[in-house]
Design an enzyme around this catalytic site. Structure first.
Site, PDB file in Angstrom:
ATOM      1  N   ASP A 123       0.875  -1.160   0.000  1.00  0.00           N
ATOM      2  CA  ASP A 123       0.000   0.000   0.000  1.00  0.00           C
ATOM      3  C   ASP A 123       0.916   1.215   0.000  1.00  0.00           C
ATOM      4  O   ASP A 123       2.083   1.119   0.366  1.00  0.00           O
ATOM      5  CB  ASP A 123      -0.888  -0.034   1.256  1.00  0.00           C
ATOM      6  CG  ASP A 123      -1.952   1.065   1.238  1.00  0.00           C
ATOM      7  OD1 ASP A 123      -2.018   1.798   0.238  1.00  0.00           O
ATOM      8  OD2 ASP A 123      -2.686   1.177   2.222  1.00  0.00           O
TER       9      ASP A 123
ATOM     10  N   ASP B 169      -0.017  -3.715   7.038  1.00  0.00           N
ATOM     11  CA  ASP B 169      -0.053  -3.512   8.489  1.00  0.00           C
ATOM     12  C   ASP B 169      -1.470  -3.388   9.037  1.00  0.00           C
ATOM     13  O   ASP B 169      -1.667  -3.092  10.206  1.00  0.00           O
ATOM     14  CB  ASP B 169       0.754  -2.269   8.873  1.00  0.00           C
ATOM     15  CG  ASP B 169       0.182  -0.990   8.264  1.00  0.00           C
ATOM     16  OD1 ASP B 169      -0.768  -1.084   7.454  1.00  0.00           O
ATOM     17  OD2 ASP B 169       0.687   0.103   8.607  1.00  0.00           O
TER      18      ASP B 169
ATOM     19  N   ASP C 240      -5.215  -7.031   6.058  1.00  0.00           N
ATOM     20  CA  ASP C 240      -4.055  -7.495   5.296  1.00  0.00           C
ATOM     21  C   ASP C 240      -3.646  -8.929   5.637  1.00  0.00           C
ATOM     22  O   ASP C 240      -2.756  -9.484   4.989  1.00  0.00           O
ATOM     23  CB  ASP C 240      -2.844  -6.579   5.541  1.00  0.00           C
ATOM     24  CG  ASP C 240      -2.986  -5.233   4.858  1.00  0.00           C
ATOM     25  OD1 ASP C 240      -3.462  -5.211   3.712  1.00  0.00           O
ATOM     26  OD2 ASP C 240      -2.639  -4.205   5.465  1.00  0.00           O
TER      27      ASP C 240
ATOM     28  N   ASN D 166      37.042 -36.232  -1.905  1.00  0.00           N
ATOM     29  CA  ASN D 166      38.067 -36.904  -1.113  1.00  0.00           C
ATOM     30  C   ASN D 166      37.592 -38.255  -0.598  1.00  0.00           C
ATOM     31  O   ASN D 166      38.278 -39.272  -0.685  1.00  0.00           O
ATOM     32  CB  ASN D 166      38.479 -36.027   0.076  1.00  0.00           C
ATOM     33  CG  ASN D 166      39.341 -34.845  -0.354  1.00  0.00           C
ATOM     34  OD1 ASN D 166      39.838 -34.820  -1.471  1.00  0.00           O
ATOM     35  ND2 ASN D 166      39.511 -33.877   0.528  1.00  0.00           N
TER      36      ASN D 166
ATOM     37  N   ASN E 252      37.565 -35.002   8.929  1.00  0.00           N
ATOM     38  CA  ASN E 252      36.229 -34.394   8.880  1.00  0.00           C
ATOM     39  C   ASN E 252      36.102 -33.257   9.884  1.00  0.00           C
ATOM     40  O   ASN E 252      35.564 -32.190   9.585  1.00  0.00           O
ATOM     41  CB  ASN E 252      35.186 -35.484   9.158  1.00  0.00           C
ATOM     42  CG  ASN E 252      33.795 -35.068   8.718  1.00  0.00           C
ATOM     43  OD1 ASN E 252      33.629 -34.559   7.618  1.00  0.00           O
ATOM     44  ND2 ASN E 252      32.816 -35.273   9.575  1.00  0.00           N
TER      45      ASN E 252
ATOM     46  N   ASP F 127      35.762 -29.113   9.130  1.00  0.00           N
ATOM     47  CA  ASP F 127      34.544 -28.455   9.614  1.00  0.00           C
ATOM     48  C   ASP F 127      34.818 -27.059  10.180  1.00  0.00           C
ATOM     49  O   ASP F 127      33.955 -26.188  10.125  1.00  0.00           O
ATOM     50  CB  ASP F 127      33.876 -29.295  10.719  1.00  0.00           C
ATOM     51  CG  ASP F 127      33.092 -30.460  10.155  1.00  0.00           C
ATOM     52  OD1 ASP F 127      32.887 -30.481   8.927  1.00  0.00           O
ATOM     53  OD2 ASP F 127      32.692 -31.344  10.936  1.00  0.00           O
TER      54      ASP F 127
END
Length: 840
Positions: free
Chosen positions: A328, A589, A593, A657, A682, A686
């Site tokens: 609006d 708002d 709506d 890998n 691993n 990470d």
């Protein structure tokens, strides 16, 4: 006290007050706190508490981790204490890291959500105060106004022209009128007009109510408990889920085959089993849930700094993908400070009587605060001594007018103010400049001519009418008839000074602005012209109503301004835009709506919005400004881009890998890496990934909307996985055929190449530019370099010996680093070719 009184709608108010041990002045704070402990918070389901053992335990609940823990226990049983302890330590450390990240993220989000908490007006200690809806308890006395969400199942004590939207509970399309009454105990839910229900919302009027049932004990709670409804998945959530299933299937097949072949080759069963499980840990994106949580939480915090509060984290991706924003004009494109331009009679002449009537109407209305009444009261102050309000019919979105009755000098006058067409609908006469009252048909053309002139200038025009009442009795909507039109009130809300630049910035981001307004076509055209939106195509609500859904679908993309739109048409417009293949954001708002906010991909509201709008929204702005929205879109796209980086990481070096190692294990007489070494690999790869949320993002990644594309990600995985595997086998060849080193040194060399290449490749795939032209985030760079250095020195430490590593010669180190360097170069070239062929 029983929270389940039988048929409370059939019990008189005085008796029900006694049952709930309360009064018309409400509970005391102390008593309310006791009841909160007794009945629990007013929620549909218990709040997820991040400060619990549950979050920690959840880090170890994946099937692969559980099987791995079982295998560790088996190793301990077989007295393989050292290796089992090392593997267990790695699993625990990895889980604790993930727990800490998710715990921090969830706490941060909880603090942000508290900013936009929905509250209710309740009487406590005899005084009205605002408290969170979650703190409402049975026995509370609550004050409800237009736009409020009903915080529990309640009995009406007092009401004035109360209409409630119960569609979400009963399916009733139109608002239901409510009245104070005592009904039969067997009255059906939809017929209980003396009660209001949790989760419904007030359309118009006001009321004082007694709360009887809260949370899961309410009617809505019973429904939600049965249905266990979840919000629909976003494209991003769906993509992540499918991606996870895809990797899971590949991993399962690969692991089963590797284990079976290793057993067939007469290798130790337990070691082969642990090797297969360790491969599974490396292959599956274990960190994916944590990385997503971290990225979204970090994005939400960054967006909060830009005054954008994210209520539903998954909506961040849709926010970044959004290519249409519907809004609006009031307060978003305009200053939001409505000003009275003029107060005129039917001849277009300034008239004091018209202003007096408008002022009386604005001064005495009690429905809900609105900018029009504020503008009238600020335009000029009047002394209202001698005037007394008798009654009121609040504004609603069907009538589009508001009426009050005033007593003055023994006269009883009803004054009505509202949208001009709706005022003229109830007028039979008009007052001339001489004070005479004539039939409205006499001056109808004159009124319409002035209205057209006002609209062309961009003024919003209200009508003022009155009616002399025979007595000071109460009024109803039926009395809004045979009224006398007295004049116009013209209003002006100027466009924001920077709105042309803001709209241009949205276009640069690939977001089109569509205006959806209830104002008439001429006002909408005038405003859009002042905002620099020339040659706009306008569709009116009347024309829209005549269109089929198919016709609207074909037309909706070309329309820039939707004018004279009724509240129930907004949802239809949004749905048509979405069906046309757009990601649509809707910014609203108001009370009317909510349905459009639900229908949009991204529902956006503001902190000052009606409760029902704020509750329906995914994202809440702390300022009603498109400029704030633009910053939010940028942050949303940044968050999405950083999440994809982890996905790319998991599908390139890591996957390559592990895949290479699985293949090699079939052709050499020993395991390429021991299970504990795979898990350490691993864990170390990470660490850099955990900092991705803070990484910098190139401008081209945020300059237009992007959507989750699982096909492109699969192509990326195949392409970069193959590149990674090529250099993995080069490393195997170097170590086995050229250098001819022993098992321990082979594993050390392969570990070094694997960890460093997987860490360094992040710097390549994080950007579409050459890696040296795109600056990585500080924490990502530090983490990557730290892991690389730690990897190089680990074989020379006692910890390295525990993991079965051996020191390597300088020549071996240099050759391994040479392979990593060539791999980085090859990945750069591959990246350039990939993005030329794959548009993503």
């Amino acid at each position: 006290m029983n929270q389940n009184p039988p048929s409370f709608w059939s019990i008189p108010t005085t008796e029900l007050l006694k049952t709930f041990q309360t009064t018309l002045h409400g509970l005391t704070t102390k008593e309310a706190q006791k009841r909160l402990l007794t009945y629990g918070a007013n929620r549909m389901k218990p709040q997820k508490n991040s400060n619990t053992v549950t979050l920690l335990v959840s880090q170890f609940k994946s099937p692969i981790i559980l099987i791995l823990l079982f295998a560790i226990g088996l190793s301990l049983f077989l007295h393989n204490l050292v290796d089992a302890s090392i593997i267990l330590s790695i699993v625990v450390i990895s889980g604790l890291l993930s727990f800490w990240q998710e715990y921090s993220a969830s706490n941060a989000i909880a603090k942000l959500l508290a900013i936009v908490q929905i509250k209710a007006a309740v009487l406590r200690d005899g005084k009205q105060k605002e408290i969170p809806i979650e703190d409402i308890v049975p026995g509370d006395i609550v004050i409800l106004n237009a736009g409020d969400i009903v915080p529990g199942d309640c009995l009406l004590i007092e009401e004035k022209d109360l209409f409630v939207d119960e569609a979400m509970l009963t399916g009733e399309t139109f608002p239901v009128e409510k009245n104070v009454a005592v009904l039969s105990s067997d009255t059906a839910l939809s017929q209980r007009t003396n009660s209001v229900w949790m989760g419904t919302h007030i359309v118009s009027g006001n009321a004082k109510v007694l709360v009887t049932l809260t949370g899961i004990n309410s009617e809505f709670g019973k429904v939600s408990e049965r249905l266990k409804l979840k919000p629909p998945e976003t494209d991003f959530e769906q993509g992540i889920r499918k991606f996870g299933y895809f990797l899971g299937q590949v991993t399962l097949i690969l692991v089963v085959i590797i284990f079976a072949i290793n057993v067939y080759l007469h290798r130790p069963v337990l070691e082969s089993f642990l090797f297969s499980l360790a491969l599974a840990v490396g292959l599956t994106p274990q960190l994916l849930p944590a990385i997503i949580s971290i990225n979204l939480a970090h994005g939400a915090k960054k967006m909060a700094e830009k005054k954008v509060i994210v209520k539903r984290l998954a909506s961040i991706e849709n926010f970044g993908s959004m290519n249409i924003i519907c809004s609006d004009k009031t307060g978003t494109l305009t200053e939001g400070k409505v000003q009275v331009e003029s107060v005129l009679d039917v001849y277009g002449v300034i008239n004091d009587k018209v202003f007096l009537f408008a002022y009386l109407n604005a001064f005495y209305e009690t429905g809900f605060t609105n900018p029009i009444d504020e503008a009238i009261l600020n335009y000029h102050k009047l002394d209202l001594s001698g005037y007394k309000k008798k009654d009121e019919i609040p504004y609603d979105f069907l009538r589009k007018r508001l009426s009050i009755t005033i007593n003055h000098d023994d006269k009883h006058i009803m004054i009505t103010k509202g949208a001009l067409s709706n005022i003229l609908d109830v007028c039979a006469s008009v007052e001339t400049k001489e004070g005479a009252v004539v039939k409205i048909a006499t001056l109808h053309d004159q009124i319409q001519k002035l209205f057209g002139e006002f609209s062309k200038k961009g003024f919003r025009t209200l009508g003022i009418a009155y009616k002399n009442m025979p007595s000071d009795s109460l009024i109803s909507k039926k009395d809004e008839a045979d009224m006398t039109f007295i004049g116009f009130l013209t209003l002006f809300d100027p466009p924001k000074a920077n709105i042309p630049e803001t709209i241009a910035s949205l276009k640069k981001l690939g977001v089109s602005l569509k205006i959806i307004t209830g104002d008439n076509q001429l006002v909408a055209a005038s405003l859009s012209e002042k905002m620099g939106l020339s040659n706009n195509k306008i569709l009116t609500g009347t024309d829209l109503g005549k269109m089929s859904d198919g016709a609207l679908l074909r037309r909706v993309g070309a329309v820039d301004v939707f004018a004279e739109i009724e509240p129930n048409q907004k949802e239809r417009i949004i749905i048509a835009m979405r069906k046309a293949g757009n990601v649509v954001g809707y910014m609203g708002d108001g009370i009317n709506d909510a349905s459009a906010l639900h229908a949009a991909d991204v529902g956006i509201s503001v902190d000052t919005a009606a409760d029902v709008a704020k509750d329906a929204a995914d994202i809440v702005l702390l300022e009603k400004d498109l400029g704030v929205l633009i910053e939010g879109v940028r942050e949303g796209r940044t968050t999405f881009a950083n999440t994809l980086k982890y996905v790319f990481m998991a599908t390139s070096a890591n996957f390559g890998n592990m895949f290479s190692m699985a293949g090699l294990s079939l052709f050499i007489p020993f395991l390429p890496l021991l299970p504990k070494q795979i898990l350490l690999t691993n864990l170390m790869t990470d660490f850099p990934e955990m900092t991705i949320a803070t990484d910098n993002v190139d401008d081209e990644m945020v300059d237009h909307p992007r959507r989750w594309d699982i096909k492109a990600i699969r192509k990326f995985m195949i392409t970069f996985g193959l590149v990674s595997s090529v250099f993995d086998y080069m490393t195997f060849g170097l170590l086995l055929l050229v250098l001819r080193i022993n098992e321990s040194q082979f594993r050390t060399g392969w570990f070094i190449e694997s960890v460093i290449s997987a860490s360094m490749i992040v710097l390549v795939i994080r950007s579409r530019k050459p890696f040296f032209k795109s600056k990585p985030g500080k924490y990502l760079l530090i983490a990557t370099i730290s892991i690389a250095v730690l990897t190089l020195i680990l074989p020379f430490t006692p910890l390295g010996v525990m993991f079965g590593f051996s020191p390597l010669t300088l020549t071996t180190y240099l050759l391994l680093l040479l392979i990593v360097g060539v791999y980085i170069g090859a990945a750069e070239i591959t990246k350039t070719i990939f993005y030329k062929k794959v548009k993503f």
